[in-house]
Design an enzyme around this catalytic site. Structure first.
Site: not given
Ligand code: DHB
Ligand code: FE
Length: 283
Positions: A12, A59, A193, A240
């Site tokens: 997302h 977030h 990530h 997540e």
């Molecule tokens: C990013 C990815 C995410 O899942 C998120 O919630 C916020 C930022 C990113 O890769 O920048």
């Molecule tokens: Fe996220």
């Protein structure tokens, strides 16, 4: 009894929304990412589910770090997309399936999940982006939704095993609902990530590919991992992915992996998607 017709998992990443709003979807950076969703959009257009249960995390947009529910459930008729700092988006409010959501609230409390019940909720990219990846940018959303929010932002986050158990309650709520709606469950977030700390920028492509290949046929591998193993394997924000477990656990033990897509990096994230369908259970 309502009927679960699919389990979908998707990243997302917030910059996906920005790319769509700025007309960048066909640029060389983004086209390979968005092209991978064309079959998933076709799947959705063919199946036309009545209700989408969307498991996602806020977030720091609707809930800041001063009050973070571990688990929350939307029971509203409509959810406004929240402005995350790029300005208000020209997307319509997202319809809520309030009747089914109250039924789910009751089933959750009966099974000793005690969510924060939200009659009013603004939803961030965690919910907006998965819907636009599977539906594009329609004048009005063709589905009613039930948002389930999971804290994956501020430790302690819930365990993978807890999300797995939540999936069983989702299944029970669908099967005990008197309506005959068709339902999909969207698990959102990930893939690997890490946006902070010494490992900021960390992506684990091998683990991401394994996840997409195995979340359908071998989910117990991921159910049985610790939270620390999620962070080590997928990064602090990649954790997540625990939210996909509730989607998978709501499905039959045997599922078909209808399609997958992977693209890395999208922003700072290994971005992936899977569509699962139930295999029939033996009578
Ligand atoms: C990013 C990815 C995410 O899942 C998120 O919630 C916020 C930022 C990113 O890769 O920048
Ligand atoms: Fe996220």
């Amino acid at each position: 009894m309502a009927r679960l017709i699919g389990g979908l998992g998707t990243s997302h990443v917030p910059s996906i929304a920005v790319a769509l709003d700025r007309g960048l979807a066909d640029t060389p950076d983004w086209k390979p990412f968005f092209d991978g969703y064309i079959p998933a959009k076709a799947w959705m257009a063919r199946k036309k589910p009545d209700i989408a249960i969307v498991i996602y995390n806020d977030h720091g947009n609707s809930f800041f770090l001063d009050r973070v529910p571990t688990l929350a459930l939307g029971v509203a008729d409509s959810y406004r997309p929240i402005d995350e700092g790029w300005g208000p988006r020209a997307i319509p409010p997202i319809p809520g399936a309030a009747d089914f959501a109250w039924h789910l609230a009751d089933r959750m409390v009966e099974r000793h999940f005690d969510p924060l019940i939200c009659r009013e909720l603004e939803v961030d990219h965690g919910m907006q982006v998965p819907l636009e990846l599977f539906y594009g940018l329609p004048q009005a959303w063709p589905v009613r939704t039930v948002p389930i929010l999971v804290n994956t932002i501020q430790y302690p986050i819930p365990t993978p095993q807890r999300l797995w158990a939540l999936g069983a309650v989702l299944r029970e709520a669908i099967e005990s609902w008197p309506g005959d709606e068709t339902v999909v469950i969207l698990g959102t977030g990930g893939l690997s990530h890490q946006l902070q700390g010494a490992r900021a920028g960390f992506i684990n492509r091998a683990a991401d590919h394994d996840w997409l290949e195995n979340i359908g046929p071998h989910p117990e591998r991921y159910r049985d991992m610790t939270r620390e193993q999620y962070v080590e394997t997928f990064g602090s924000e990649g954790a997540e992915l625990i939210m996909w477990l509730a989607m998978r656990a709501a499905m039959n033990p045997k599922v078909r992996t209808v399609m997958t897509h992977y693209h890395a990096p999208a922003s700072m994230t290994g971005a992936g998607m899977v569509v699962l369908e139930n295999e029939e259970e033996p009578a």
